[in-house]
Design a protein around this motif. Structure first.
Motif, PDB file in Angstrom:
ATOM      1  N   CYS A  45       0.833  -1.199   0.000  1.00  0.00           N
ATOM      2  CA  CYS A  45       0.000   0.000   0.000  1.00  0.00           C
ATOM      3  C   CYS A  45       0.870   1.252   0.000  1.00  0.00           C
ATOM      4  O   CYS A  45       0.594   2.207  -0.735  1.00  0.00           O
ATOM      5  N   SER A  48       2.553   1.441  -3.515  1.00  0.00           N
ATOM      6  CA  SER A  48       1.706   1.336  -4.707  1.00  0.00           C
ATOM      7  C   SER A  48       1.678   2.585  -5.587  1.00  0.00           C
ATOM      8  O   SER A  48       1.604   2.444  -6.810  1.00  0.00           O
ATOM      9  N   PRO A  49       1.755   3.801  -5.053  1.00  0.00           N
ATOM     10  CA  PRO A  49       1.769   4.946  -5.976  1.00  0.00           C
ATOM     11  C   PRO A  49       2.970   4.935  -6.922  1.00  0.00           C
ATOM     12  O   PRO A  49       2.854   5.376  -8.071  1.00  0.00           O
ATOM     13  N   LEU A  61      -3.532  11.393  -3.217  1.00  0.00           N
ATOM     14  CA  LEU A  61      -3.730   9.957  -3.023  1.00  0.00           C
ATOM     15  C   LEU A  61      -2.400   9.242  -2.809  1.00  0.00           C
ATOM     16  O   LEU A  61      -2.337   8.245  -2.092  1.00  0.00           O
ATOM     17  N   HIS A  64      -1.662   9.848   0.785  1.00  0.00           N
ATOM     18  CA  HIS A  64      -2.640   9.057   1.536  1.00  0.00           C
ATOM     19  C   HIS A  64      -2.236   7.586   1.596  1.00  0.00           C
ATOM     20  O   HIS A  64      -2.228   6.983   2.664  1.00  0.00           O
ATOM     21  N   ASN A  65      -1.921   6.994   0.452  1.00  0.00           N
ATOM     22  CA  ASN A  65      -1.557   5.576   0.434  1.00  0.00           C
ATOM     23  C   ASN A  65      -0.256   5.316   1.184  1.00  0.00           C
ATOM     24  O   ASN A  65      -0.103   4.273   1.815  1.00  0.00           O
ATOM     25  N   GLY A  69      -0.346   2.875   4.270  1.00  0.00           N
ATOM     26  CA  GLY A  69       0.528   1.706   4.229  1.00  0.00           C
ATOM     27  C   GLY A  69       1.403   1.627   5.468  1.00  0.00           C
ATOM     28  O   GLY A  69       1.610   0.541   6.034  1.00  0.00           O
ATOM     29  N   MET A 100      -9.858   2.537   2.780  1.00  0.00           N
ATOM     30  CA  MET A 100      -9.069   2.392   1.554  1.00  0.00           C
ATOM     31  C   MET A 100      -9.969   2.178   0.335  1.00  0.00           C
ATOM     32  O   MET A 100      -9.638   2.606  -0.769  1.00  0.00           O
ATOM     33  N   ASN A 118      -6.786  -0.709  -7.570  1.00  0.00           N
ATOM     34  CA  ASN A 118      -5.694  -0.910  -6.620  1.00  0.00           C
ATOM     35  C   ASN A 118      -6.175  -0.674  -5.193  1.00  0.00           C
ATOM     36  O   ASN A 118      -5.948  -1.505  -4.306  1.00  0.00           O
ATOM     37  N   ASN A 119      -6.859   0.439  -4.951  1.00  0.00           N
ATOM     38  CA  ASN A 119      -7.308   0.737  -3.601  1.00  0.00           C
ATOM     39  C   ASN A 119      -8.423  -0.200  -3.141  1.00  0.00           C
ATOM     40  O   ASN A 119      -8.492  -0.537  -1.961  1.00  0.00           O
ATOM     41  N   ILE A 122      -6.621  -3.459  -2.128  1.00  0.00           N
ATOM     42  CA  ILE A 122      -5.927  -3.264  -0.851  1.00  0.00           C
ATOM     43  C   ILE A 122      -6.941  -3.191   0.282  1.00  0.00           C
ATOM     44  O   ILE A 122      -6.771  -3.827   1.335  1.00  0.00           O
TER      45      ILE A 122
END
Length: 144
Positions: A45, A48-49, A61, A64-65, A69, A100, A118-119, A122
């Motif tokens: 997580c 992931s970006p 975002l 945020h991720n 994470g 999420m 993706n979100n 997760i």
């Protein structure tokens, strides 16, 4: 070196204390197999970006991720380090999973399909793993 194995341990004077200590050590480890996947989920997580390359298109975002994470990873480390105290926070893991799932529309600006999927994945995994932890913790909790 001398043969240290002398036979059956049942005649040892501290056998009952050793058995009690062993039972206490294993008492909070009912969902030990979930700790690793939760940590890996948090790690993914957070990364992931950069893995999906939406750092420029979704900066809010991305942050945020990364924070979520790290939070999921810290929960996993807590589950591993102090399971008897931390499995009560399994419901927080469920809340993080739900957040999420809805975060791309609240935090992001016009997220594309890859970011949303993706979100959602997760979040769904966090929710399922949190429910497993919470269910096992509730089952093993002492009854009043």
């Amino acid at each position: 070196m001398a043969n240290l194995h002398r036979g059956d341990i049942s005649s040892h004077p501290d056998v009952s204390e050793m058995r009690d200590r062993y039972a206490r050590m294993l008492g909070g480890r009912d969902v030990a197999l979930v700790d690793g996947p939760v940590f890996l989920l948090g790690l993914y997580c957070a990364a992931s970006p950069w893995i999906l390359h939406y750092t420029a298109s979704q900066p809010a975002l991305m942050t945020h991720n990364l924070i979520m994470g790290i939070a999921i990873g810290l929960l996993a480390l807590g589950f591993t380090r102090a399971p008897e105290r931390m499995y009560g926070l399994s419901w927080a893991m469920c809340a993080l999973g739900i957040w999420m799932i809805i975060a791309p529309w609240i935090v992001g600006r016009g997220p594309d399909t890859g970011v949303v999927i993706n979100n959602i994945v997760i979040g769904a995994l966090a929710l399922v793993l949190g429910l497993i932890c919470a269910g096992t913790a509730a089952k093993s909790a002492p009854r009043p």
